[in-house]
Design a protein around this motif. Structure first.
Motif, PDB file in Angstrom:
ATOM      1  N   MET A 124      15.196 -41.590 -11.654  1.00  0.00           N
ATOM      2  CA  MET A 124      14.558 -42.460 -12.633  1.00  0.00           C
ATOM      3  C   MET A 124      15.354 -42.465 -13.930  1.00  0.00           C
ATOM      4  O   MET A 124      15.588 -43.526 -14.514  1.00  0.00           O
ATOM      5  N   GLN A 125      15.786 -41.287 -14.363  1.00  0.00           N
ATOM      6  CA  GLN A 125      16.581 -41.209 -15.599  1.00  0.00           C
ATOM      7  C   GLN A 125      17.879 -42.003 -15.456  1.00  0.00           C
ATOM      8  O   GLN A 125      18.276 -42.727 -16.370  1.00  0.00           O
ATOM      9  N   LYS A 126      18.512 -41.879 -14.306  1.00  0.00           N
ATOM     10  CA  LYS A 126      19.757 -42.621 -14.053  1.00  0.00           C
ATOM     11  C   LYS A 126      19.479 -44.129 -14.067  1.00  0.00           C
ATOM     12  O   LYS A 126      20.232 -44.900 -14.672  1.00  0.00           O
ATOM     13  N   SER A 127      18.414 -44.542 -13.422  1.00  0.00           N
ATOM     14  CA  SER A 127      18.064 -45.963 -13.369  1.00  0.00           C
ATOM     15  C   SER A 127      17.742 -46.505 -14.759  1.00  0.00           C
ATOM     16  O   SER A 127      18.105 -47.635 -15.096  1.00  0.00           O
ATOM     17  N   ILE A 128      17.055 -45.709 -15.559  1.00  0.00           N
ATOM     18  CA  ILE A 128      16.744 -46.133 -16.928  1.00  0.00           C
ATOM     19  C   ILE A 128      18.033 -46.330 -17.714  1.00  0.00           C
ATOM     20  O   ILE A 128      18.189 -47.337 -18.417  1.00  0.00           O
ATOM     21  N   GLN A 129      18.955 -45.384 -17.588  1.00  0.00           N
ATOM     22  CA  GLN A 129      20.234 -45.511 -18.305  1.00  0.00           C
ATOM     23  C   GLN A 129      21.003 -46.756 -17.848  1.00  0.00           C
ATOM     24  O   GLN A 129      21.587 -47.467 -18.668  1.00  0.00           O
ATOM     25  N   GLU A 130      20.983 -47.031 -16.548  1.00  0.00           N
ATOM     26  CA  GLU A 130      21.651 -48.225 -16.027  1.00  0.00           C
ATOM     27  C   GLU A 130      21.009 -49.490 -16.597  1.00  0.00           C
ATOM     28  O   GLU A 130      21.710 -50.431 -16.964  1.00  0.00           O
TER      29      GLU A 130
END
Length: 174
Positions: A124-130
């Motif tokens: 989720m954190q990675k997706s938010i950053q993307e």
């Protein structure tokens, strides 16, 4: 008062000027809850024997309580005080049983969501950053009605986050 309002407005504008790019809101719980994996896990939970038993017990207790209350309303004034007290005690007992089972059901649902949060947190954190990068977001706020009083749907990236999580986390085949 007018000077305070102008100062507050200027302060808020200066904060917004630091946020290069768009402003967006996201509801992390909703994004997670709407993923295919979460939907599958909820279905699994709802078909779990113990969970179904608890849900069925709640429905049964509700019906018993409703019957007792109807009897009290219909015949309560004709009953002896001891009989009325006995039925009222049964109703309170049914209420307590129902509250216990409702807590048990809620704890199972919360456990499911907490497990998903832990399992999907890094993704989720990675997706938010993307999304922040691809959407050019300079300020991302939690979509919390106590904090964000209004946000046009064009500012909400919750569905986009759900889509990214669905691509990243595929539900397991049954």
């Amino acid at each position: 008062m007018k000077k305070f309002f102008v100062a507050a407005l200027l302060a808020s504008l200066s904060v917004l000027s630091f946020a290069e790019g768009k402003i967006a809101v996201v509801n992390l719980q909703e994004a997670l809850f709407n993923t295919d994996v979460a939907q599958q896990r909820r279905e699994q939970l709802e078909t779990d024997v113990d969970f179904k038993k608890s849900v069925d017990e709640v429905k049964d207790i509700q019906e018993q309580g409703r019957t007792l209350l109807e009897k009290l309303q219909k015949d309560g004034q004709l009953m002896a005080p001891a009989e009325r007290q006995q039925i009222e005690a049964k109703v309170k007992g049914k209420q307590a049983d129902m509250e216990h089972l409702a807590r048990k059901i809620q704890e199972a649902q919360q456990g499911l969501m907490q497990g998903l949060m832990l399992e999907m947190n890094d993704g989720m954190q990675k997706s938010i950053q993307e999304l922040i990068q691809s959407e050019g977001i300079g300020l991302l706020l939690m979509a919390n009605p106590q904090i964000v009083l209004h946000a046009d749907t064009s500012f909400d990236i919750t569905a986009k986050l759900t889509d990214k999580l669905n691509k990243q986390f595929k539900p397991k085949k049954k």
